[in-house]
Enzyme design. Structure first.
Site, short mmCIF file in Angstrom:
data_model
loop_
_atom_site.label_atom_id
_atom_site.label_comp_id
_atom_site.label_asym_id
_atom_site.label_seq_id
_atom_site.Cartn_x
_atom_site.Cartn_y
_atom_site.Cartn_z
N GLY A 19 0.85 -1.19 0.00
CA GLY A 19 0.00 0.00 0.00
C GLY A 19 0.88 1.24 0.00
O GLY A 19 1.07 1.90 -1.02
N CYS A 23 -9.72 21.89 17.33
CA CYS A 23 -9.68 22.14 18.78
C CYS A 23 -9.19 20.91 19.54
O CYS A 23 -9.96 20.26 20.25
CB CYS A 23 -11.06 22.58 19.25
SG CYS A 23 -11.53 24.09 18.44
N GLU A 24 -7.95 20.59 19.36
CA GLU A 24 -7.28 19.48 20.06
C GLU A 24 -5.81 19.87 20.16
O GLU A 24 -5.24 20.34 19.16
CB GLU A 24 -7.33 18.19 19.24
CG GLU A 24 -8.69 17.65 18.94
CD GLU A 24 -9.10 16.49 19.84
OE1 GLU A 24 -8.29 16.06 20.68
OE2 GLU A 24 -10.25 16.06 19.69
N1 LLP Z 1 -2.04 -6.09 4.00
C1 LLP Z 1 -2.61 -6.03 5.21
C2 LLP Z 1 -3.31 -7.21 5.71
C3 LLP Z 1 -2.53 -4.86 5.97
O1 LLP Z 1 -3.08 -4.83 7.17
C4 LLP Z 1 -1.85 -3.73 5.46
C5 LLP Z 1 -1.76 -2.49 6.23
C6 LLP Z 1 -1.29 -3.82 4.18
C7 LLP Z 1 -1.39 -5.02 3.48
C8 LLP Z 1 -0.56 -2.68 3.55
O2 LLP Z 1 0.57 -2.33 4.24
P1 LLP Z 1 1.58 -1.22 3.68
O3 LLP Z 1 2.23 -1.79 2.44
O4 LLP Z 1 0.79 -0.02 3.37
O5 LLP Z 1 2.52 -1.01 4.78
N2 LLP Z 1 -2.40 3.88 9.06
C9 LLP Z 1 -1.04 3.44 9.29
C10 LLP Z 1 -0.72 2.18 8.52
C11 LLP Z 1 -1.64 1.04 8.84
C12 LLP Z 1 -1.32 -0.21 8.04
C13 LLP Z 1 -2.43 -1.17 8.17
N3 LLP Z 1 -2.25 -2.37 7.38
C14 LLP Z 1 -0.09 4.57 8.93
O6 LLP Z 1 -0.55 5.64 8.57
O7 LLP Z 1 1.11 4.42 9.08
#
Ligand code: LLP
Length: 390
Positions: free
Chosen positions: A275, A342-343
């Protein structure tokens, strides 16, 4: 991706001030060129391996980004019925969609079964029973893998570590074999794969090898018991360069390390679920200075970027580099760059040396393409921030 030309910040050939004036701020801007090259790095990195790159929609599910990735051949890693709908709408083939998540509802499972997705990454035994029941009702066989928690430390932020025991994700390594045996005996279940995802913003790929070694042992045990595994899903998680000192590794590095374990299997397909490393550094967030003030010893630069637009700094204490859109000769001071919400935790950057820009001047927040707009809310009744792709 961003460069100053004549003291003006550009994204490719486009001056950011032009975009800010045309569309207003706050505004997410995503570079099609960078997005494409990030995705192609996965295609090239895994080119001699039977593989599917399943983009994790949760990072950024903008319709146009999905359409572009779909054209480039991406599959999808989804975690909700909403994401399934968006993936299909963008033209991503159901046969390239894997469905992760600990809380898939009956309605979502039904939708995914009717859509004929590639497989469910099952995260609990109760979920398996639910899928079996619904598949029976629909007279279908559900293709599944278990998301196995390999108890590996991904050495990342505690909020985004998922492959250690004690998190809610996946089934325990020790339970997996027994669950697989029961799954294989279920009437409406077809075991096709195995999955693990160890965390996010992983800068060193070594933990992927530790996970692969454990998963490989399990695959061998399963196959010896007559349970055939066709798909090995290695999850997502490659990190990006938020800070100067970050040295992210490439999809090719990831492939090399996982295939050092998995290349012995000639009959399997590797699934990757990236991602952040696809969209993260392809996107920025533009904002504007509203006011400046000093309270006691602290300097504040108040912007129109709220935590509702970009929650990562508040939620994870995440670092995002901030640049003035027009290079400034103004005195640099150590200041908190904050938003209007407001935080007290509503900030973009803390104790950052930054020119004390004036009202109306624009700033660019780097590496905001992943988990930026995707996590935006309407808190304080602010509209969901816009995003343009150039
Ligand atoms: N597959 C699964 C099962 C996942 O839970 C995730 C991300 C991905 C793939 C993708 O991971 P990536 O390649 O993006 O690292 N909101 C947080 C990140 C949460 C990731 C959740 N899972 C942030 O802003 O750092």
């Amino acid at each position: 991706m961003l460069k100053y030309k004549n003291n003006e910040l550009y994204i490719g050939k486009t001056a950011l001030s032009k975009l800010a004036k045309k569309y207003g701020t706050p505004l997410y801007v995503c570079s099609k060129e960078k997005l494409t090259s990030n995705f192609k790095a996965y295609i090239d990195g895994f080119k001699d391996t039977d593989s599917i790159i399943c983009y994790a929609l949760k990072a950024n599910s903008n319709e146009n980004i999905l359409k572009l990735l779909s054209k480039l051949g991406a599959g999808a890693d989804i975690v909700s019925g909403g994401e399934l709908k968006k993936a299909l709408f963008a033209g991503i083939k159901a046969q390239k969609i894997v469905y992760s998540g600990v809380g898939k509802t009956a309605r979502e499972i039904e939708y995914a079964l009717k859509s004929n997705i590639l497989m469910f990454n099952v995260e609990s035994f109760e979920e398996l029973e639910q899928i079996n029941k619904i598949a029976g009702k629909l007279k279908k066989k559900a293709r599944i893998s278990f998301r196995v928690n390999p108890d590996v430390d991904a050495h990342t932020h505690k909020h985004i570590t998922t492959g250690k025991f004690g998190t809610k994700f996946g089934v325990m390594y020790e339970d997996a074999f027994g669950f697989y045996k029961k799954a294989a005996a279920m009437k409406n279940i077809e075991v096709v794969g195995i999955d693990s995802h160890i965390g996010s913003q992983i800068l060193d790929v070594k933990p992927f090898k530790l996970a692969a070694e454990k998963i490989s042992k399990l695959i061998d045990k399963l196959e010896a018991a007559g349970i055939k595994i066709k798909y090995i899903d290695i999850g997502g998680g490659l990190g990006i360069k938020y800070k100067k000192e970050d040295k992210p590794q490439t999809p090719a590095d990831l492939k090399k390390i996982v295939m050092s374990v998995y290349s012995k299997y000639k009959d399997k397909t590797i699934i990757v679920e990236p991602g952040r490393s696809i969209v993260g550094d392809a996107g920025i967030l533009l904002g504007q200075i509203v006011y400046r003030k000093t309270t006691g010893t602290k300097n504040f630069i108040i912007t129109n970027i709220g935590m509702n637009d970009l929650i990562r700094p508040a939620l994870y204490d995440a670092y995002h580099n901030v640049l003035p859109v027009k290079k400034s000769s103004k005195k640099q001071k150590v200041a908190d760059i904050v938003g209007p919400i407001c935080e007290s935790d509503d900030f973009v950057a803390k104790d950052r040396k930054f020119p004390m820009l004036e009202q109306g001047e624009f700033i660019a927040v780097e590496c905001a393409g992943a988990y930026g707009r995707a996590m935006a809310s309407e808190y304080n009744s602010r509209p969901i921030v816009k995003e343009v792709i150039i």
